[in-house]
Scaffold this motif. Structure first.
Motif, PDB file in Angstrom:
ATOM      1  N   MET A   1      -0.378 -12.055  10.698  1.00 60.19           N
ATOM      2  CA  MET A   1      -0.657 -11.833   9.216  1.00 60.19           C
ATOM      3  C   MET A   1      -1.986 -11.500   8.875  1.00 60.19           C
ATOM      4  O   MET A   1      -2.847 -12.252   9.478  1.00 60.19           O
ATOM      5  N   LYS A   2      -2.174 -10.390   7.982  1.00 59.51           N
ATOM      6  CA  LYS A   2      -3.676 -10.182   7.560  1.00 59.51           C
ATOM      7  C   LYS A   2      -4.204 -10.205   6.199  1.00 59.51           C
ATOM      8  O   LYS A   2      -3.312 -10.431   5.552  1.00 59.51           O
ATOM      9  N   THR A   3      -5.446 -10.489   5.887  1.00 58.94           N
ATOM     10  CA  THR A   3      -5.682 -10.557   4.526  1.00 58.94           C
ATOM     11  C   THR A   3      -6.860  -9.538   4.549  1.00 58.94           C
ATOM     12  O   THR A   3      -8.127  -9.865   4.254  1.00 58.94           O
ATOM     13  N   PRO A   4      -6.528  -8.438   4.622  1.00 60.93           N
ATOM     14  CA  PRO A   4      -7.947  -7.321   4.582  1.00 60.93           C
ATOM     15  C   PRO A   4      -8.647  -7.304   3.486  1.00 60.93           C
ATOM     16  O   PRO A   4      -9.838  -6.943   3.686  1.00 60.93           O
ATOM     17  N   PHE A   5      -8.283  -7.123   2.321  1.00 60.01           N
ATOM     18  CA  PHE A   5      -9.059  -7.286   1.285  1.00 60.01           C
ATOM     19  C   PHE A   5     -10.043  -8.393   1.279  1.00 60.01           C
ATOM     20  O   PHE A   5     -11.172  -8.261   0.699  1.00 60.01           O
ATOM     21  N   LEU A   6      -9.450  -9.571   1.451  1.00 57.12           N
ATOM     22  CA  LEU A   6     -10.317 -10.692   1.346  1.00 57.12           C
ATOM     23  C   LEU A   6     -11.186 -10.956   2.179  1.00 57.12           C
ATOM     24  O   LEU A   6     -12.078 -11.914   2.372  1.00 57.12           O
ATOM     25  N   SER A   7     -11.054 -10.221   3.420  1.00 57.85           N
ATOM     26  CA  SER A   7     -12.035 -10.421   4.512  1.00 57.85           C
ATOM     27  C   SER A   7     -13.488 -10.367   4.323  1.00 57.85           C
ATOM     28  O   SER A   7     -14.156 -11.012   4.936  1.00 57.85           O
ATOM     29  N   GLN A   8     -13.819  -9.664   3.188  1.00 60.93           N
ATOM     30  CA  GLN A   8     -15.167  -9.383   3.085  1.00 60.93           C
ATOM     31  C   GLN A   8     -15.891 -10.382   2.104  1.00 60.93           C
ATOM     32  O   GLN A   8     -17.184 -10.400   1.926  1.00 60.93           O
ATOM     33  N   TYR A   9     -15.055 -11.448   1.852  1.00 62.42           N
ATOM     34  CA  TYR A   9     -15.522 -12.616   1.047  1.00 62.42           C
ATOM     35  C   TYR A   9     -15.790 -13.897   2.024  1.00 62.42           C
ATOM     36  O   TYR A   9     -14.881 -14.295   2.639  1.00 62.42           O
ATOM     37  N   ASP A  10     -16.927 -14.746   1.564  1.00 58.51           N
ATOM     38  CA  ASP A  10     -16.913 -16.027   2.216  1.00 58.51           C
ATOM     39  C   ASP A  10     -16.307 -16.970   1.437  1.00 58.51           C
ATOM     40  O   ASP A  10     -16.031 -18.039   1.943  1.00 58.51           O
ATOM     41  N   LEU A 215       0.162 -13.585  -5.357  1.00 61.79           N
ATOM     42  CA  LEU A 215      -0.888 -13.534  -4.141  1.00 61.79           C
ATOM     43  C   LEU A 215      -0.261 -12.978  -2.821  1.00 61.79           C
ATOM     44  O   LEU A 215      -0.869 -12.456  -2.174  1.00 61.79           O
ATOM     45  N   LYS A 216       1.040 -12.683  -2.917  1.00 62.24           N
ATOM     46  CA  LYS A 216       1.694 -11.863  -1.713  1.00 62.24           C
ATOM     47  C   LYS A 216       1.255 -10.706  -1.693  1.00 62.24           C
ATOM     48  O   LYS A 216       0.958 -10.173  -0.252  1.00 62.24           O
ATOM     49  N   ASP A 217       0.864  -9.889  -2.655  1.00 68.92           N
ATOM     50  CA  ASP A 217      -0.133  -8.789  -2.457  1.00 68.92           C
ATOM     51  C   ASP A 217      -1.470  -8.774  -1.544  1.00 68.92           C
ATOM     52  O   ASP A 217      -1.819  -7.696  -1.013  1.00 68.92           O
ATOM     53  N   LEU A 218      -1.751  -9.827  -1.384  1.00 73.40           N
ATOM     54  CA  LEU A 218      -3.300 -10.170  -0.652  1.00 73.40           C
ATOM     55  C   LEU A 218      -3.009 -10.304   0.755  1.00 73.40           C
ATOM     56  O   LEU A 218      -3.795  -9.851   1.473  1.00 73.40           O
ATOM     57  N   ILE A 219      -1.842 -10.318   1.117  1.00 69.01           N
ATOM     58  CA  ILE A 219      -1.332 -10.740   2.429  1.00 69.01           C
ATOM     59  C   ILE A 219      -1.060  -9.259   2.925  1.00 69.01           C
ATOM     60  O   ILE A 219      -1.531  -9.139   4.281  1.00 69.01           O
ATOM     61  N   TYR A 220      -0.316  -8.642   2.318  1.00 68.69           N
ATOM     62  CA  TYR A 220       0.368  -7.476   2.925  1.00 68.69           C
ATOM     63  C   TYR A 220      -0.295  -5.999   2.641  1.00 68.69           C
ATOM     64  O   TYR A 220      -0.064  -5.290   3.052  1.00 68.69           O
ATOM     65  N   SER A 221      -1.500  -5.777   1.415  1.00 66.67           N
ATOM     66  CA  SER A 221      -1.950  -4.829   1.255  1.00 66.67           C
ATOM     67  C   SER A 221      -3.307  -4.815   1.339  1.00 66.67           C
ATOM     68  O   SER A 221      -3.973  -5.708   0.728  1.00 66.67           O
ATOM     69  N   SER A 222      -4.026  -3.735   1.744  1.00 70.76           N
ATOM     70  CA  SER A 222      -5.453  -3.527   1.748  1.00 70.76           C
ATOM     71  C   SER A 222      -5.823  -2.662   0.599  1.00 70.76           C
ATOM     72  O   SER A 222      -6.998  -2.623   0.457  1.00 70.76           O
ATOM     73  N   HIS A 223      -4.764  -2.178  -0.028  1.00 70.56           N
ATOM     74  CA  HIS A 223      -5.256  -1.153  -1.076  1.00 70.56           C
ATOM     75  C   HIS A 223      -4.882  -1.717  -2.543  1.00 70.56           C
ATOM     76  O   HIS A 223      -4.081  -2.604  -2.612  1.00 70.56           O
TER      77      HIS A 223
END
Length: 233
Positions: A1-10, A215-223
């Protein structure tokens, strides 16, 4: 499971109502029930106002009810009755309201990534901490903040604990967007459960870094997700 968009935030700050727990419509109705006894015209007008200003503390709104809707001088005893009525109704609402889609999966994944997770809400802080403990959500958060502090104050406390760290606010209301802008942090707008006006909805979409349905959108999409069409409630 990935959270690509949120990876930029601390630091990831969540509003509660309409983001983590699906309670917006029920809480709007609760404002009306809490001031029961007044004419339906006064109560309905107040409930509509609460929808447009969702995210603003009950401590503010019941004072406004007396001055702006009931046209009465402030009465401490009546004010406390409204607050107690509302708290009792909210306790019942939070016990059976649904956790929003993707919420627990996202929180678990972010927690495993050692992200700093917080809640900054217009709901009562003591009440929220009890609810999150009962719903087994508190384990994910570094802190859960709410009224009588404002969202601005809650967010300020959070950010002061993490100087020079990149933060994002995930919310569903105009007040959330304003809080993010005041603190110069990114805003993610979650639209599915919003109860605000079409105008406020459009402003939140325009000012957001990303628009999601849940919030499901933040797990599956980086766009950036498609802006879902606004449907008046």
């Amino acid at each position: 499971m990935k959270t690509p968009f949120l990876s930029q935030y601390d630091i990831i700050i969540f509003d509660c109502d309409g983001v983590l727990i699906d309670v917006n419509l029920l809480k709007c109705e609760a404002f009306g029930k809490a001031v029961g006894g007044y004419s339906s015209e006064i109560v309905d007008t107040f409930v509509n106002y609460c929808r447009k200003t969702f995210g603003i503390s009950r401590y503010v709104k019941f004072k406004e009810f007396l001055s702006d809707f009931a046209n009465e001088p402030f009465q401490e005893e009546k004010y406390k009755i409204f607050l107690n009525n509302f708290a009792k109704i909210c306790k019942e609402i939070y016990e059976y309201a649904d956790i929003t889609p993707g919420c627990e999966n996202l929180l678990s994944e972010l927690s495993n990534q050692n992200k700093n997770l917080y809640v900054a809400s217009g709901s009562d802080e003591k009440e929220l901490n009890e609810v999150f403990m009962e719903r087994n959500l508190s384990k994910y958060f570094n802190g859960i903040f709410g009224s009588p502090k404002t969202k601005l104050e809650c967010t300020s406390i959070i950010l002061k604990n993490h100087p020079d760290k990149k933060a994002v606010f995930i919310g569903d209301a105009f007040s959330d967007m304003k809080t993010a802008k005041e603190h110069d942090i990114d805003f993610v707008y979650m639209s599915r459960y919003t109860v605000q006006s079409e105008e406020q909805d459009l402003i939140c979409r325009k000012e957001s870094k990303k628009v999601i349905s849940t919030l499901k959108d933040l797990i599956y999409s980086s766009h950036k997700s498609e802006n879902t069409k606004y449907v008046p409630i």
